[in-house]
Write an enzyme that holds these catalytic residues in place. Structure first.
Site, PDB file in Angstrom:
ATOM      1  N   ARG A 133      -1.606  46.081  34.172  1.00 49.30           N
ATOM      2  CA  ARG A 133      -1.085  44.835  35.226  1.00 49.30           C
ATOM      3  C   ARG A 133      -2.723  44.301  35.134  1.00 49.30           C
ATOM      4  O   ARG A 133      -2.792  43.269  34.524  1.00 49.30           O
ATOM      5  CB  ARG A 133      -0.577  45.067  36.016  1.00 49.30           C
ATOM      6  CG  ARG A 133       0.711  45.543  36.266  1.00 49.30           C
ATOM      7  CD  ARG A 133       0.926  45.516  37.855  1.00 49.30           C
ATOM      8  NE  ARG A 133       0.710  46.825  37.458  1.00 49.30           N
ATOM      9  CZ  ARG A 133       1.642  47.554  37.510  1.00 49.30           C
ATOM     10  NH1 ARG A 133       2.745  47.643  37.091  1.00 49.30           N
ATOM     11  NH2 ARG A 133       1.688  48.689  37.182  1.00 49.30           N
ATOM     12  N   THR A 134      -3.898  45.332  35.722  1.00 44.54           N
ATOM     13  CA  THR A 134      -5.171  45.208  35.787  1.00 44.54           C
ATOM     14  C   THR A 134      -5.570  44.381  33.477  1.00 44.54           C
ATOM     15  O   THR A 134      -5.702  43.819  33.501  1.00 44.54           O
ATOM     16  CB  THR A 134      -6.064  46.036  35.682  1.00 44.54           C
ATOM     17  OG1 THR A 134      -5.394  46.068  37.307  1.00 44.54           O
ATOM     18  CG2 THR A 134      -7.896  45.401  36.522  1.00 44.54           C
ATOM     19  N   LYS A 154     -19.095  61.982  19.659  1.00 44.65           N
ATOM     20  CA  LYS A 154     -19.759  62.539  19.663  1.00 44.65           C
ATOM     21  C   LYS A 154     -21.489  62.955  19.983  1.00 44.65           C
ATOM     22  O   LYS A 154     -22.146  62.927  19.713  1.00 44.65           O
ATOM     23  CB  LYS A 154     -20.785  61.417  17.831  1.00 44.65           C
ATOM     24  CG  LYS A 154     -19.608  61.204  17.218  1.00 44.65           C
ATOM     25  CD  LYS A 154     -19.989  60.247  16.107  1.00 44.65           C
ATOM     26  CE  LYS A 154     -18.758  59.517  14.774  1.00 44.65           C
ATOM     27  NZ  LYS A 154     -19.520  58.613  14.016  1.00 44.65           N
ATOM     28  N   ARG A 212     -12.921  49.177  33.674  1.00 41.55           N
ATOM     29  CA  ARG A 212     -12.335  49.942  34.774  1.00 41.55           C
ATOM     30  C   ARG A 212     -12.063  52.093  34.200  1.00 41.55           C
ATOM     31  O   ARG A 212     -12.322  52.409  32.935  1.00 41.55           O
ATOM     32  CB  ARG A 212     -10.656  50.254  34.311  1.00 41.55           C
ATOM     33  CG  ARG A 212      -9.642  50.735  35.414  1.00 41.55           C
ATOM     34  CD  ARG A 212      -8.465  49.906  34.914  1.00 41.55           C
ATOM     35  NE  ARG A 212      -7.157  50.577  35.829  1.00 41.55           N
ATOM     36  CZ  ARG A 212      -6.389  49.954  36.731  1.00 41.55           C
ATOM     37  NH1 ARG A 212      -7.299  48.767  37.411  1.00 41.55           N
ATOM     38  NH2 ARG A 212      -5.731  50.481  37.224  1.00 41.55           N
ATOM     39  N   HIS A 260     -11.419  47.574  44.209  1.00 39.18           N
ATOM     40  CA  HIS A 260     -10.729  46.445  42.872  1.00 39.18           C
ATOM     41  C   HIS A 260     -11.233  45.317  43.315  1.00 39.18           C
ATOM     42  O   HIS A 260      -9.834  44.631  43.686  1.00 39.18           O
ATOM     43  CB  HIS A 260      -9.208  46.796  43.106  1.00 39.18           C
ATOM     44  CG  HIS A 260      -8.545  47.336  41.753  1.00 39.18           C
ATOM     45  ND1 HIS A 260      -8.843  46.694  40.665  1.00 39.18           N
ATOM     46  CD2 HIS A 260      -7.722  47.624  41.997  1.00 39.18           C
ATOM     47  CE1 HIS A 260      -7.950  46.395  39.827  1.00 39.18           C
ATOM     48  NE2 HIS A 260      -7.690  47.100  40.712  1.00 39.18           N
TER      49      HIS A 260
HETATM   50  C1  NCD Z   1      -3.616  50.000  41.605  1.00 43.93           C
HETATM   51  C2  NCD Z   1      -5.604  50.587  41.555  1.00 43.93           C
HETATM   52  O1  NCD Z   1      -5.260  51.086  40.380  1.00 43.93           O
HETATM   53  O2  NCD Z   1      -5.639  51.337  41.856  1.00 43.93           O
HETATM   54  N1  NCD Z   1      -3.426  49.643  40.645  1.00 43.93           N
HETATM   55  C3  NCD Z   1      -3.521  48.962  40.203  1.00 43.93           C
HETATM   56  O3  NCD Z   1      -4.793  48.418  39.681  1.00 43.93           O
HETATM   57  N2  NCD Z   1      -2.459  47.093  40.567  1.00 43.93           N
HETATM   58  C4  NCD Z   1      -2.787  50.323  42.896  1.00 43.93           C
HETATM   59  C5  NCD Z   1      -2.750  51.887  42.614  1.00 43.93           C
HETATM   60  O4  NCD Z   1      -2.303  52.917  41.441  1.00 43.93           O
HETATM   61  O5  NCD Z   1      -1.592  53.157  43.377  1.00 43.93           O
END
Ligand code: NCD
Length: 400
Positions: A88-89, A117, A138, A175
């Site tokens: 989703r992100t 490398k 991320r 997050h």
């Molecule tokens: C969450 C995360 O990655 O922290 N998911 C997300 O980005 N929507 C929650 C999770 O992984 O449980």
């Protein structure tokens, strides 16, 4: 697999500061320069961002206005550096960049890049900043995105090319854009921003007449978090944003397990903000008072052996079952950052309070709004919105 661990030592002094001392490094006056922590955002900013997101949502739905949105940032490119798993992100960042006309490049597997490398991830980042105007990161490593932001600030100080860094989820700690979309979803649940959505307006007018509490928006509400409170970074970031609102109550429901329950640092932080918090081991204790239930999965990928210690019965006490949802307030909402496991069975999905799929969709609007604020085009969005709104109103008056 990441081949080389970045050497964060040059940034150590800055990384070790308490978060509040870091905030000035992340702002350009009232505008964010990077997005790293939920603590960057105060209430006026959350209101502004929610309005921009709502305007983007409405404008993206008709062809003429969608084209105007895409005309805002066609000269900007984004790099999505997502070395930690994401659905989703990743997809919503991609969609939000595209809504504003940006082009997008991605790195998802560093073993296919020169990191294989032995290139340091910080060198890779500087290289990406040559090719793009925004980097979304991320990563499993908690402070990697933050160190990249300091790298960009240093480049800026030496008049070198520097781009905004957005944290798309770092380690177990933060997050921030998930928390922004959660707040936007809660704003919409309580009828904030439904202004031009006629079906929404009449639904809320009716609900508000039966539930006067709804009129106070996010203030005075009870927020229930259930599941893996200890390791869920979305819980931490959302709690920080909720602390901007007045007279709120937070209930944490988790098995009484050292890894899963509320951790001391978040407890102390919330207490220092004089927020009414309490801890519980079953949703049954708090479901009736909940305005929002925020369910999370058990994040066993962190340390499998530990999480197995919670018994199936203790875990079930935190599940959002159809029977429990029936006991919630009529206007309440169930949220979940996804992915979900067994904590919300599919039988809940068609209840009007099940907001989690719409919540995920809200990620597109709020992330586009955040990017618009980073690049200073939020005022242009408001102008496009106002001018079309006038046209729509005139049209409606003519046909009515
Ligand atoms: C969450 C995360 O990655 O922290 N998911 C997300 O980005 N929507 C929650 C999770 O992984 O449980």
């Amino acid at each position: 697999m990441k081949q080389t661990l970045p050497d964060l030592e040059p940034y150590e002094r800055r990384l070790e500061r308490p978060t509040n001392l870091k905030l000035p490094d992340l702002q350009h006056g009232p505008r964010p320069k990077h997005i790293l922590f939920a603590q960057q955002f105060d209430r006026p900013f959350l209101d502004r961002l929610g309005r921009t997101a709502d305007q983007i949502r409405v404008l993206s739905q008709t062809k003429a206005t969608a084209v105007e949105l895409r005309d805002l940032l066609p000269h900007k490119r984004a790099m999505l550096y997502f070395t930690q798993q994401s659905t989703r992100t990743f997809l919503s960042f991609m969609a939000s960049c595209q809504l504003l006309g940006m082009s997008v490049a991605e790195i998802r597997d560093p073993s296919l890049s020169s990191e294989y490398k032995g290139e340091s991830p910080l060198d890779s980042m500087r290289m990406f900043s040559s090719y793009s105007d925004l980097i979304v990161i991320r990563d499993k490593l908690p402070q990697f995105a933050e160190a990249c932001a300091y790298l960009m600030n240093d480049l800026d100080d030496f008049n070198q090319r520097s781009v905004p860094i957005v944290n798309g989820g770092s380690g177990a700690d933060e997050h921030p854009t998930q928390a922004l979309l959660d707040i936007f979803t809660i704003q919409r649940t309580f009828g904030i921003g439904a202004a031009e959505d006629h079906a929404g307006v009449s639904r809320f007018a009716e609900l508000q007449s039966r539930h006067p509490d709804l009129q106070s928006g996010l203030d005075g509400k009870t927020y229930v978090f259930s599941g893996d409170i200890g390791r869920g970074r979305t819980v931490r970031s959302l709690c920080v944003l909720l602390a901007n609102f007045d007279n709120i109550h937070i209930r944490f429901v988790s098995p009484a397990h050292s890894k899963l329950r509320l951790q001391a640092d978040l407890r102390d932080w919330l207490k220092s903000r004089h927020i009414d918090i309490s801890e519980h081991s079953s949703l049954d204790e708090v479901i009736e008072e909940a305005d929002i239930v925020y369910s999370t999965r058990i994040q066993s990928e962190h340390d499998r052996s530990e999480s197995d210690v919670a018994s199936a019965e203790d875990l079930r006490a935190c599940h959002v079952t159809p029977e429990r949802v029936q006991r919630m307030k009529e206007y309440g909402a169930v949220l979940h950052p996804f992915p979900r496991n067994e904590e919300i069975p599919a039988a809940v999905d068609n209840d009007p309070r099940a907001m989690y799929f719409r919540q995920a969709r809200n990620g597109i609007w709020i992330r586009a709004a955040a990017i618009a604020h980073l690049f200073d085009v939020d005022t242009s969005i408001r102008e496009i919105y106002d001018s079309h709104l006038l046209d729509w109103r005139r049209y409606n008056q003519d046909v009515l």
